[in-house]
Design a protein around this motif. Structure first.
Motif, short mmCIF file in Angstrom:
data_model
loop_
_atom_site.label_atom_id
_atom_site.label_comp_id
_atom_site.label_asym_id
_atom_site.label_seq_id
_atom_site.Cartn_x
_atom_site.Cartn_y
_atom_site.Cartn_z
N ALA A 1 0.63 -1.24 -0.04
CA ALA A 1 0.01 0.17 0.06
C ALA A 1 0.85 1.13 0.06
N PHE A 2 1.88 1.40 0.73
CA PHE A 2 2.70 2.50 0.75
C PHE A 2 3.66 2.64 -0.39
N LEU A 3 3.93 1.56 -0.79
CA LEU A 3 4.80 1.59 -2.46
C LEU A 3 3.84 2.14 -3.43
N ALA A 4 2.57 1.48 -3.31
CA ALA A 4 1.65 1.98 -4.38
C ALA A 4 1.32 3.57 -4.12
N TYR A 5 1.13 3.92 -2.85
CA TYR A 5 0.95 5.43 -2.73
C TYR A 5 2.14 6.31 -3.26
N ALA A 6 3.42 5.72 -2.77
CA ALA A 6 4.47 6.52 -3.41
C ALA A 6 4.69 6.55 -4.78
N MET A 7 4.30 5.51 -5.42
CA MET A 7 4.48 5.59 -6.98
C MET A 7 3.46 6.60 -7.58
N LEU A 8 2.34 6.67 -6.90
CA LEU A 8 1.36 7.72 -7.27
C LEU A 8 1.64 8.92 -7.06
N VAL A 9 2.31 9.17 -5.94
CA VAL A 9 2.84 10.67 -5.60
C VAL A 9 3.94 10.86 -6.72
N THR A 10 4.82 10.21 -6.89
CA THR A 10 5.94 10.23 -7.77
C THR A 10 5.65 10.60 -9.33
N TYR A 11 4.56 9.78 -9.65
CA TYR A 11 4.33 9.82 -11.22
C TYR A 11 2.87 10.54 -11.57
N THR A 12 2.24 11.02 -10.49
CA THR A 12 1.23 11.49 -10.86
C THR A 12 0.86 13.00 -10.08
N ASN A 13 0.19 13.72 -10.23
CA ASN A 13 0.09 15.10 -9.68
C ASN A 13 -0.39 15.01 -8.28
N MET A 14 -0.72 13.87 -7.85
CA MET A 14 -0.91 13.66 -6.54
C MET A 14 -0.14 14.07 -5.54
N SER A 15 -0.81 14.58 -4.10
CA SER A 15 0.16 15.47 -3.33
C SER A 15 0.52 14.46 -2.25
N GLU A 16 1.38 14.59 -1.41
CA GLU A 16 1.64 13.92 -0.12
C GLU A 16 0.87 14.02 1.00
N ARG A 17 0.08 15.03 0.98
CA ARG A 17 -0.84 15.53 2.38
C ARG A 17 -1.95 14.51 2.46
N ASN A 18 -2.20 13.61 1.68
CA ASN A 18 -3.20 12.32 1.92
C ASN A 18 -2.54 11.22 2.52
N MET A 19 -1.11 11.32 2.90
CA MET A 19 -0.46 10.27 3.75
C MET A 19 -1.05 9.95 4.93
N PRO A 20 -1.31 10.73 5.67
CA PRO A 20 -2.16 10.30 6.84
C PRO A 20 -3.47 9.43 6.68
N THR A 21 -4.27 9.71 5.58
CA THR A 21 -5.11 9.04 5.53
C THR A 21 -4.67 7.54 4.85
N VAL A 22 -3.85 7.54 4.34
CA VAL A 22 -3.45 6.12 3.72
C VAL A 22 -2.85 5.26 5.04
N VAL A 23 -2.25 5.89 5.97
CA VAL A 23 -1.91 5.20 6.95
C VAL A 23 -2.89 4.68 7.85
N ALA A 24 -3.99 5.77 7.98
CA ALA A 24 -5.18 5.37 8.84
C ALA A 24 -6.13 4.51 8.27
N ILE A 25 -6.00 3.89 7.09
CA ILE A 25 -6.66 3.09 6.27
C ILE A 25 -5.92 1.72 6.32
N THR A 26 -4.63 1.70 6.10
CA THR A 26 -3.72 0.53 5.87
C THR A 26 -3.58 -0.11 7.21
N THR A 27 -3.28 0.63 8.33
CA THR A 27 -3.03 0.05 9.61
C THR A 27 -4.16 -0.76 10.12
#
Length: 127
Positions: free
Chosen positions: A27-53
């Motif tokens: 999940a974290f790798l997929a999110y990192a790839m989205l942030v790297t290769y798209t216009n997506m911001s890192e500001r959603n990281m707490p949400t990703v952590v809150a769902i993944t954990t």
């Protein structure tokens, strides 16, 4: 509980925690790839952590409890606690100024409760 049953149960718990970390890593790798290769911001990281954990610790609890003869919730809570303990050790190692705060306590509670819920599901759905 017999020694052989106890060893089998610990094996289930270890597999569950490893699976949980695999899910977290993917999940974290997929999110990192989205942030790297798209216009997506890192500001959603707490949400990703809150769902993944919680999802990850539920998987750990599920796997830990599926071989248990009883008390799946307890085995699941143990797996959740191990997951959170390992995560805390990683954070302490990576962040020298890491300090426990209310978010840390919330993460511990989510980890243990999510593992317990996964344990309940694991013991009741194993058939």
């Amino acid at each position: 509980m017999e020694l052989s049953t106890h060893k089998t149960q610990l094996k289930h718990m270890a597999v569950g925690v490893i699976m949980a970390y695999a899910i977290t890593g993917i999940a974290f790798l997929a999110y990192a790839m989205l942030v790297t290769y798209t216009n997506m911001s890192e500001r959603n990281m707490p949400t990703v952590v809150a769902i993944t954990t919680p999802l990850s610790v539920m998987v750990a609890g599920f796997d830990a409890a599926k071989g248990a003869p009883r008390r799946g919730w307890l085995w699941g809570m143990g797996a959740g606690a191990i997951y959170v303990l390992i995560m805390a050790m990683i954070m302490i190692g990576m962040l020298p100024d890491f300090a426990a705060d209310s978010r840390t306590l919330t993460t511990i509670l989510i980890g243990v409760a999510g593992g317990g819920l996964g344990g309940i599901l694991g013991i009741n759905l194993r058939k």
